[in-house]
Design a protein around this motif. Structure first.
Motif, short mmCIF file in Angstrom:
data_model
loop_
_atom_site.label_atom_id
_atom_site.label_comp_id
_atom_site.label_asym_id
_atom_site.label_seq_id
_atom_site.Cartn_x
_atom_site.Cartn_y
_atom_site.Cartn_z
N VAL A 152 0.78 5.61 -0.26
CA VAL A 152 0.10 6.91 -0.31
C VAL A 152 1.18 7.93 -0.64
O VAL A 152 2.22 7.98 0.04
CB VAL A 152 -0.58 7.25 1.03
CG1 VAL A 152 -1.22 8.63 0.96
CG2 VAL A 152 -1.63 6.20 1.39
N ALA B 107 6.86 9.00 -0.71
CA ALA B 107 5.64 8.23 -0.46
C ALA B 107 5.73 7.52 0.89
O ALA B 107 6.81 7.25 1.39
CB ALA B 107 5.45 7.21 -1.57
N HIS C 180 -2.88 0.27 -4.15
CA HIS C 180 -2.93 -1.02 -3.47
C HIS C 180 -2.49 -2.06 -4.49
O HIS C 180 -2.98 -2.07 -5.62
CB HIS C 180 -4.34 -1.34 -3.00
CG HIS C 180 -4.89 -0.33 -2.04
ND1 HIS C 180 -4.62 -0.37 -0.70
CD2 HIS C 180 -5.68 0.76 -2.24
CE1 HIS C 180 -5.22 0.64 -0.10
NE2 HIS C 180 -5.86 1.35 -1.02
N SER D 50 -5.62 1.84 -8.04
CA SER D 50 -5.05 3.17 -7.85
C SER D 50 -6.16 4.20 -7.88
O SER D 50 -7.09 4.09 -8.69
CB SER D 50 -4.04 3.45 -8.96
OG SER D 50 -3.59 4.78 -8.90
N GLN D 51 -6.05 5.20 -7.01
CA GLN D 51 -7.05 6.26 -7.03
C GLN D 51 -6.38 7.58 -6.70
O GLN D 51 -5.65 7.69 -5.71
CB GLN D 51 -8.15 5.97 -6.02
CG GLN D 51 -9.28 6.96 -6.08
CD GLN D 51 -10.45 6.53 -5.23
OE1 GLN D 51 -10.35 5.66 -4.39
NE2 GLN D 51 -11.58 7.16 -5.45
N GLN E 265 0.42 12.92 -5.91
CA GLN E 265 0.15 12.47 -7.28
C GLN E 265 1.33 12.84 -8.17
O GLN E 265 1.78 13.98 -8.15
CB GLN E 265 -1.14 13.11 -7.79
CG GLN E 265 -1.53 12.71 -9.19
CD GLN E 265 -1.86 11.23 -9.33
OE1 GLN E 265 -2.29 10.58 -8.40
NE2 GLN E 265 -1.65 10.71 -10.52
N CYS F 153 10.03 3.98 -1.73
CA CYS F 153 8.98 4.90 -1.27
C CYS F 153 9.59 6.24 -0.85
O CYS F 153 9.05 7.30 -1.17
CB CYS F 153 8.18 4.28 -0.13
SG CYS F 153 7.07 2.97 -0.67
N MET G 149 -3.19 13.89 -4.32
CA MET G 149 -2.62 12.68 -3.73
C MET G 149 -3.04 11.47 -4.54
O MET G 149 -3.93 11.53 -5.38
CB MET G 149 -3.11 12.53 -2.28
CG MET G 149 -2.74 13.68 -1.36
SD MET G 149 -0.97 13.79 -1.05
CE MET G 149 -0.69 12.32 -0.09
N CYS G 150 -2.39 10.35 -4.23
CA CYS G 150 -2.68 9.08 -4.90
C CYS G 150 -2.54 7.95 -3.88
O CYS G 150 -1.62 7.96 -3.06
CB CYS G 150 -1.70 8.87 -6.04
SG CYS G 150 -1.95 7.31 -6.91
N THR G 151 -3.44 7.00 -3.94
CA THR G 151 -3.36 5.79 -3.13
C THR G 151 -3.26 4.60 -4.07
O THR G 151 -4.03 4.50 -5.03
CB THR G 151 -4.62 5.63 -2.26
OG1 THR G 151 -4.74 6.77 -1.42
CG2 THR G 151 -4.54 4.38 -1.41
N SER H 113 -6.54 15.91 -1.16
CA SER H 113 -6.58 15.78 0.30
C SER H 113 -7.65 16.71 0.88
O SER H 113 -7.71 17.89 0.53
CB SER H 113 -5.22 16.12 0.90
OG SER H 113 -5.32 16.25 2.30
N GLU I 208 0.86 -1.18 0.00
CA GLU I 208 0.00 0.00 0.00
C GLU I 208 0.89 1.22 0.00
O GLU I 208 1.87 1.28 0.74
CB GLU I 208 -0.91 0.00 1.23
CG GLU I 208 -1.89 -1.14 1.23
CD GLU I 208 -2.90 -1.05 2.37
OE1 GLU I 208 -3.26 0.09 2.74
OE2 GLU I 208 -3.29 -2.09 2.87
#
Length: 179
Positions: A100, A170, A143, A127-128, A103, A165, A139-141, A132, A98
């Motif tokens: 975070v 990240a 998994h 990915s999404q 972006q 990271c 931002m981007c998350t 914030s 994971e």
């Protein structure tokens, strides 16, 4: 003698609307097929589905014949191919990554490059992008579901992942999937 199952993978994409998932799954069931694997998710204002269908040769024939008409009726573009279920990967352990991060265009590519260099299989990515709620920052998350070779030392992989990271500004986690 047990009936031999046939498999068909389908990918569907179209404008999202109410009850579209139900209508697609219902149409599959009416033709005698079952859904072995399924991922349905919105992509922007669109509906997307990736499915592995199973059934006997008769059900698969009905399904294949019905797909062009079904696609038109549901307003979907549907592609399909004959498939097989995935083979068990006993030389690998399941892990989840994971991340975070701010972006950035290179984020996903860098992570995929890293895991490829580590001889780790990336089997699923989600990915999404979002703004914030606290700061408004883009931002981007991410998994990822991974298959890590059994002979890889977990802490060495985790340390290398954390270094990547850090380079990407990240926050990341790499943990075994307990299933």
């Amino acid at each position: 003698m047990p009936e031999i199952k046939k498999y068909l993978s389908i990918v569907a994409l179209g404008e999202n609307r109410d009850k579209l998932a139900r209508d697609l799954v219902g149409a599959i069931a009416r033709r005698g097929c079952e859904v072995n694997e399924c991922r349905i998710t919105p992509l922007g204002d669109h509906f997307s589905a990736a499915m592995l269908l199973a059934g006997n040769w008769s059900a698969m024939g009905k399904m294949e014949s019905a797909l062009p008409g079904l696609a038109e009726h549901l307003g979907l573009a549907i592609q399909f191919q004959h498939a097989r279920p995935a083979e068990p990967q006993t030389d690998f352990r399941p892990y989840a990554a994971e991340v975070v991060a701010p972006q950035q265009p290179r984020l996903l590519g860098e992570l995929l490059d890293f895991f490829t260099e580590q001889e780790t299989n990336v089997v699923e990515v989600s990915s999404q992008a979002y703004d914030s709620g606290l700061t408004g920052a883009a931002m981007c998350t991410l998994h990822m579901a991974l298959q890590v070779p059994v002979n890889h030392h977990p802490q060495t992989l985790r340390d290398a992942f954390m270094d990547v990271c850090d380079d990407l500004h990240a926050d990341g986690l790499l943990d075994p999937i307990k299933t």
